[in-house]
Design an enzyme around this catalytic site. Structure first.
Site, mmCIF file in Angstrom:
data_model
loop_
_atom_site.group_PDB
_atom_site.id
_atom_site.type_symbol
_atom_site.label_atom_id
_atom_site.label_comp_id
_atom_site.label_asym_id
_atom_site.label_seq_id
_atom_site.Cartn_x
_atom_site.Cartn_y
_atom_site.Cartn_z
ATOM 1 N N ASN A 194 0.866 -1.184 0.000
ATOM 2 C CA ASN A 194 0.000 0.000 0.000
ATOM 3 C C ASN A 194 0.902 1.232 0.000
ATOM 4 O O ASN A 194 1.494 1.562 1.022
ATOM 5 C CB ASN A 194 -0.896 -0.033 1.253
ATOM 6 C CG ASN A 194 -1.730 1.228 1.399
ATOM 7 O OD1 ASN A 194 -1.823 2.040 0.467
ATOM 8 N ND2 ASN A 194 -2.348 1.400 2.562
ATOM 9 N N GLU A 209 -7.070 4.187 7.649
ATOM 10 C CA GLU A 209 -6.925 5.634 7.389
ATOM 11 C C GLU A 209 -8.180 6.186 6.720
ATOM 12 O O GLU A 209 -8.569 7.330 6.952
ATOM 13 C CB GLU A 209 -5.658 5.882 6.548
ATOM 14 C CG GLU A 209 -4.414 5.737 7.416
ATOM 15 C CD GLU A 209 -3.172 5.251 6.683
ATOM 16 O OE1 GLU A 209 -3.103 5.343 5.445
ATOM 17 O OE2 GLU A 209 -2.258 4.753 7.380
ATOM 18 N N SER A 235 3.174 -2.556 10.341
ATOM 19 C CA SER A 235 4.625 -2.573 10.554
ATOM 20 C C SER A 235 5.282 -3.909 10.197
ATOM 21 O O SER A 235 6.177 -4.361 10.897
ATOM 22 C CB SER A 235 4.959 -2.151 11.996
ATOM 23 O OG SER A 235 4.517 -0.821 12.225
ATOM 24 N N GLU A 281 -5.601 -5.480 10.239
ATOM 25 C CA GLU A 281 -4.598 -4.455 10.494
ATOM 26 C C GLU A 281 -4.927 -3.743 11.804
ATOM 27 O O GLU A 281 -5.751 -2.813 11.814
ATOM 28 C CB GLU A 281 -4.599 -3.432 9.355
ATOM 29 C CG GLU A 281 -4.263 -4.005 8.013
ATOM 30 C CD GLU A 281 -3.670 -2.942 7.099
ATOM 31 O OE1 GLU A 281 -2.553 -3.152 6.628
ATOM 32 O OE2 GLU A 281 -4.303 -1.893 6.906
ATOM 33 N N GLY A 334 2.125 1.883 10.814
ATOM 34 C CA GLY A 334 3.052 3.012 10.707
ATOM 35 C C GLY A 334 3.680 3.399 12.039
ATOM 36 O O GLY A 334 4.294 4.459 12.152
ATOM 37 N N LYS A 378 0.083 4.265 -0.321
ATOM 38 C CA LYS A 378 -0.586 5.451 0.256
ATOM 39 C C LYS A 378 -0.376 6.668 -0.646
ATOM 40 O O LYS A 378 -0.396 6.547 -1.869
ATOM 41 C CB LYS A 378 -0.089 5.700 1.683
ATOM 42 C CG LYS A 378 -0.196 4.434 2.538
ATOM 43 C CD LYS A 378 -0.030 4.689 3.996
ATOM 44 C CE LYS A 378 -0.039 3.370 4.745
ATOM 45 N NZ LYS A 378 -0.100 3.502 6.165
ATOM 46 N N HIS A 436 -9.604 0.679 4.558
ATOM 47 C CA HIS A 436 -8.344 0.863 5.290
ATOM 48 C C HIS A 436 -8.600 1.771 6.491
ATOM 49 O O HIS A 436 -9.427 2.682 6.426
ATOM 50 C CB HIS A 436 -7.292 1.485 4.357
ATOM 51 C CG HIS A 436 -5.926 1.503 4.960
ATOM 52 N ND1 HIS A 436 -5.526 2.476 5.833
ATOM 53 C CD2 HIS A 436 -4.887 0.642 4.831
ATOM 54 C CE1 HIS A 436 -4.280 2.205 6.218
ATOM 55 N NE2 HIS A 436 -3.867 1.105 5.620
HETATM 56 C C1 PEP Z 1 -0.896 -0.098 5.969
HETATM 57 O O1 PEP Z 1 -0.978 1.087 5.760
HETATM 58 O O2 PEP Z 1 -1.742 -0.861 5.496
HETATM 59 C C2 PEP Z 1 0.215 -0.564 6.789
HETATM 60 C C3 PEP Z 1 0.160 -1.773 7.257
HETATM 61 O O3 PEP Z 1 1.242 0.320 7.034
HETATM 62 P P1 PEP Z 1 2.658 -0.007 7.739
HETATM 63 O O4 PEP Z 1 3.170 -1.295 7.122
HETATM 64 O O5 PEP Z 1 3.514 1.160 7.423
HETATM 65 O O6 PEP Z 1 2.375 -0.170 9.194
#
Ligand code: PEP
Length: 251
Positions: free
Chosen positions: A10, A98, A213, A168, A174, A12, A96
Site C-alpha cells: 500500500n 486511514e 509494521s 490491520e 506506521g 498510500k 483501510h
Molecule cells: C498499511 O498502511 O496498510 C500498513 C500496514 O502500514 P505499515 O506497514 O507502514 O504499518
C-alpha cells in the site's frame, strides 16, 4: 489447507509516476516468473498507469487504494471500480483504517463499495482492525465482529469466495509496533471463526493478510502462522530493498 499467499504493498499518498515506474520495475524484475506469493502493488491513482506499464510482462498485479461505489457521474474527486479496472487494476483495498479514521468511512460504506467492486470484477482486500483504545478497553473482539459482519453483510458465498481480508490493528500501522505473531494469529483465527457460519466452505480458502509494521525482520515469523496468508505492507513497500525480502518471506 492451501490458501493463496498474497503480499500487497500500500503506497498510500507516495510516489510520482516516475518513482512508481522505477519501484514497480524493480519489484517486477524480482517477481518475474514467480506465481507465489501473488504480489499486488497499490499506488495512488495518479501512478497506477505508470506502475502498470512497469510490470506489464510480469506476474505483479496492480490495485487501487479505495474506490467509489457509483459507476460514473457527478461525484467530484471520486474514482469508480470500472475506472480502476480499465486502468489496469485487478485488486482494490477497501476500508483501510486511514479511510475509516480520516475520511469517516463506516462498515456500511465499506459494504457498499465491496458490492460494487465485486460487481465489476475487482478482487477486494477488505481491511478490519481495532484501535489501541479499543484493545485496551477489552473491546477488540466486539469491534472485529462488528466490522467483519458489517462489511460482509449480504455478500453471497460465491462472491465472498472472491474476496481477501486484511487484519490491520490500527495501533500497529506506521508505528513500528507489530502485533506479535501470536496476537495476530489469535485475531486471524477469530475472523475465520466469525465467518464460518455464513461461509463454511469458502472461509477455509480465503486469504487473510496481516498488516501493521511488517518488515523484513518480522515477516517470516508472521507468515509462518497457520491463519496468516501474507501481508498488507505500508512503509516497507516503498523501497524495493525492504519489500523484496518480505515477498521472499512468503515464498
Ligand atoms: C498499511 O498502511 O496498510 C500498513 C500496514 O502500514 P505499515 O506497514 O507502514 O504499518
Amino acid at each position: 489447507m492451501t490458501r493463496k499467499k498474497i503480499i500487497a504493498g500500500n503506497w498510500k499518498m507516495h510516489t510520482s509516476p516516475e518513482e512508481a515506474f522505477e519501484l514497480a520495475s524493480a519489484i517486477g524484475r524480482h517477481v518475474m516468473g514467480q506465481t507465489t506469493p501473488v504480489v499486488v502493488l497499490c499506488p495512488p491513482y495518479t501512478s497506477i498507469s505508470a506502475a502498470k506499464s512497469a510490470v506489464k510482462n510480469t506476474e505483479v498485479k496492480i490495485g487501487g487504494q479505495d474506490m467509489y461505489w457509483k459507476e460514473s457521474g457527478a461525484y467530484t474527486g471520486e474514482v469508480s471500480g470500472r475506472m480502476l479496472l480499465t486502468s489496469g487494476c485487478s485488486y482494490v483495498i477497501l476500508g483501510h483504517s486511514e479511510r475509516r479514521q480520516l475520511f469517516y468511512e463506516t462498515n456500511i460504506t465499506v459494504n457498499t463499495k465491496l458490492k460494487a467492486a465485486l460487481d465489476v470484477g475487482l478482487t477486494p482486500i477488505v481491511c478490519v482492525g481495532e484501535t489501541l483504545e479499543e484493545r485496551e478497553a477489552g473491546l477488540m473482539e466486539n469491534v472485529i465482529r462488528e466490522q467483519v459482519l458489517g462489511c460482509f453483510e449480504g455478500i453471497q458465498p460465491a462472491d465472498f469466495a472472491k474476496t481477501v481480508i486484511a487484519y490491520e490493528p490500527v495501533w500497529a500501522i506506521g508505528t513500528g509496533k507489530t502485533a506479535t505473531p501470536a496476537q495476530a494469529e489469535e485475531v486471524h483465527s477469530r475472523i475465520r471463526e466469525l465467518l464460518r457460519n455464513n461461509y463454511a466452505e469458502q472461509i477455509e480458502h480465503t486469504s487473510i493478510l496481516y498488516g501493521g509494521s511488517v518488515k523484513p525482520d518480522n515477516a517470516a515469523e508472521l507468515f509462518a502462522q497457520p491463519n496468516i496468508d501474507g501481508g498488507l505492507v505500508g512503509g516497507a513497500s516503498l523501497k524495493a530493498d525492504s519489500f523484496i525480502p518480505i515477498i521472499a518471506a512468503a515464498s
